[in-house]
Write an enzyme that holds these catalytic residues in place. Sequence first.
Site, PDB file in Angstrom:
ATOM      1  N   THR A 150       2.234  -1.271  11.186  1.00 65.19           N
ATOM      2  CA  THR A 150       1.974   0.180  11.195  1.00 65.19           C
ATOM      3  C   THR A 150       1.444   0.623   9.836  1.00 65.19           C
ATOM      4  OG1 THR A 150       3.726   0.480  12.830  1.00 65.19           O
ATOM      5  CG2 THR A 150       3.032   2.448  11.623  1.00 65.19           C
ATOM      6  N   THR A 164      -3.391  -6.820  17.056  1.00 71.51           N
ATOM      7  CA  THR A 164      -2.742  -7.895  17.816  1.00 71.51           C
ATOM      8  C   THR A 164      -1.603  -8.519  17.016  1.00 71.51           C
ATOM      9  OG1 THR A 164      -3.124  -9.906  19.107  1.00 71.51           O
ATOM     10  CG2 THR A 164      -4.231  -9.797  16.983  1.00 71.51           C
ATOM     11  N   HIS A 165      -0.643  -9.104  17.759  1.00 73.82           N
ATOM     12  CA  HIS A 165       0.380  -9.969  17.152  1.00 73.82           C
ATOM     13  C   HIS A 165       0.155 -11.421  17.589  1.00 73.82           C
ATOM     14  CE1 HIS A 165       2.726  -6.785  15.447  1.00 73.82           C
ATOM     15  NE2 HIS A 165       3.280  -6.366  16.559  1.00 73.82           N
ATOM     16  N   TYR A 198       2.319  -8.576   2.392  1.00 73.23           N
ATOM     17  CA  TYR A 198       3.122  -7.347   2.403  1.00 73.23           C
ATOM     18  C   TYR A 198       3.652  -7.046   1.001  1.00 73.23           C
ATOM     19  CZ  TYR A 198       7.064  -4.320   3.904  1.00 73.23           C
ATOM     20  OH  TYR A 198       7.964  -3.286   4.068  1.00 73.23           O
ATOM     21  N   SER A 247       2.541   5.760   1.582  1.00 77.20           N
ATOM     22  CA  SER A 247       3.806   5.277   1.019  1.00 77.20           C
ATOM     23  C   SER A 247       4.853   5.243   2.133  1.00 77.20           C
ATOM     24  CB  SER A 247       4.281   6.195  -0.106  1.00 77.20           C
ATOM     25  OG  SER A 247       4.711   7.440   0.430  1.00 77.20           O
ATOM     26  N   GLU A 262       7.861   6.333   2.157  1.00 74.76           N
ATOM     27  CA  GLU A 262       8.568   7.618   2.263  1.00 74.76           C
ATOM     28  C   GLU A 262       7.771   8.614   3.098  1.00 74.76           C
ATOM     29  OE1 GLU A 262      10.063   5.098  -0.635  1.00 74.76           O
ATOM     30  OE2 GLU A 262       8.005   5.901  -0.634  1.00 74.76           O
ATOM     31  N   LYS A 302      13.705   0.213   6.141  1.00 74.53           N
ATOM     32  CA  LYS A 302      13.818   0.147   4.673  1.00 74.53           C
ATOM     33  C   LYS A 302      12.481  -0.029   3.975  1.00 74.53           C
ATOM     34  CE  LYS A 302      18.568  -1.235   3.698  1.00 74.53           C
ATOM     35  NZ  LYS A 302      19.400  -2.227   2.987  1.00 74.53           N
TER      36      LYS A 302
END
Length: 296
Positions: A53, A108-109, A194, A229, A231, A259
Amino acid sequence: MALTSDLGKQIKLKEVEGTLLQPATVDNWSQIQSFEAKPDDLLICTYPKAGTTWIQEIVDMIEQNGDVEKCQRAIIQHRHPFIEWARPPQPSGVEKAKAMPSPRILKTHLSTQLLPPSFWENNCKFLYVARNAKDCMVSYYHFQRMNHMLPDPGTWEEYFETFINGKVVWGSWFDHVKGWWEMKDRHQILFLFYEDIKRDPKHEIRKVMQFMGKKVDETVLDKIVQETSFEKMKENPMTNRSTVSKSILDQSISSFMRKGTVGDWKNHFTVAQNERFDEIYRRKMEGTSINFCMEL
């Protein structure tokens, strides 16, 4: 493979080439495999819970030149068709993608071996985000706890075994990451981590812009960094899945955006699990040059 969810229902996963997938996806497999990619398609590829996302919102913000209002036009899952998604009677991911004007941004995954061949044949662009396996496992565990479309994960100890054996939806983390890593020099693949996006979002977002062939000025780039971000996205109803029914995603069990940190695995792994995981990792990833950051 039947696994009981906490709702007491049986979720029977199905298998394609040794990879577990949701039943509706497998039932729709011939349509997915015959999907016609176009040369100007951009495919966002991730293993589940690796920042999908997040990268979708980054890509959309770049595509819309930092215009927040345009990014509010629809919830994130409707902006980029999820090609293997199927949940009749809703339109499938393939149907949504077909109805979309070019240039298309898709998601896609799927692993490299399960991807519809037309993506390779048309020399499409692929944007892959990898997240360290330990944090992926923790995030996936909490996601399965709250997602009623997936099997109940059981206890953390049980899920640890499930994950290391690749018996989760979309298959083994090891095979998925290794497969895409090995393809990165043979195709138009931007391979991101990531942890790098977390550490230096501006630097990594600039890479994505260049890959997409887009130019924005520094002010807009700063705005994209700010708006994507964790948040901001956690509070954004267009990205936080708050519009999804509780019967599908129960955010009272665990938030969809929980998280968004690096190193949360240390709050879950026992010393013994960590040692065992490291040994399995060494064995399964032997011969690959990929390196992950495990904490920031």
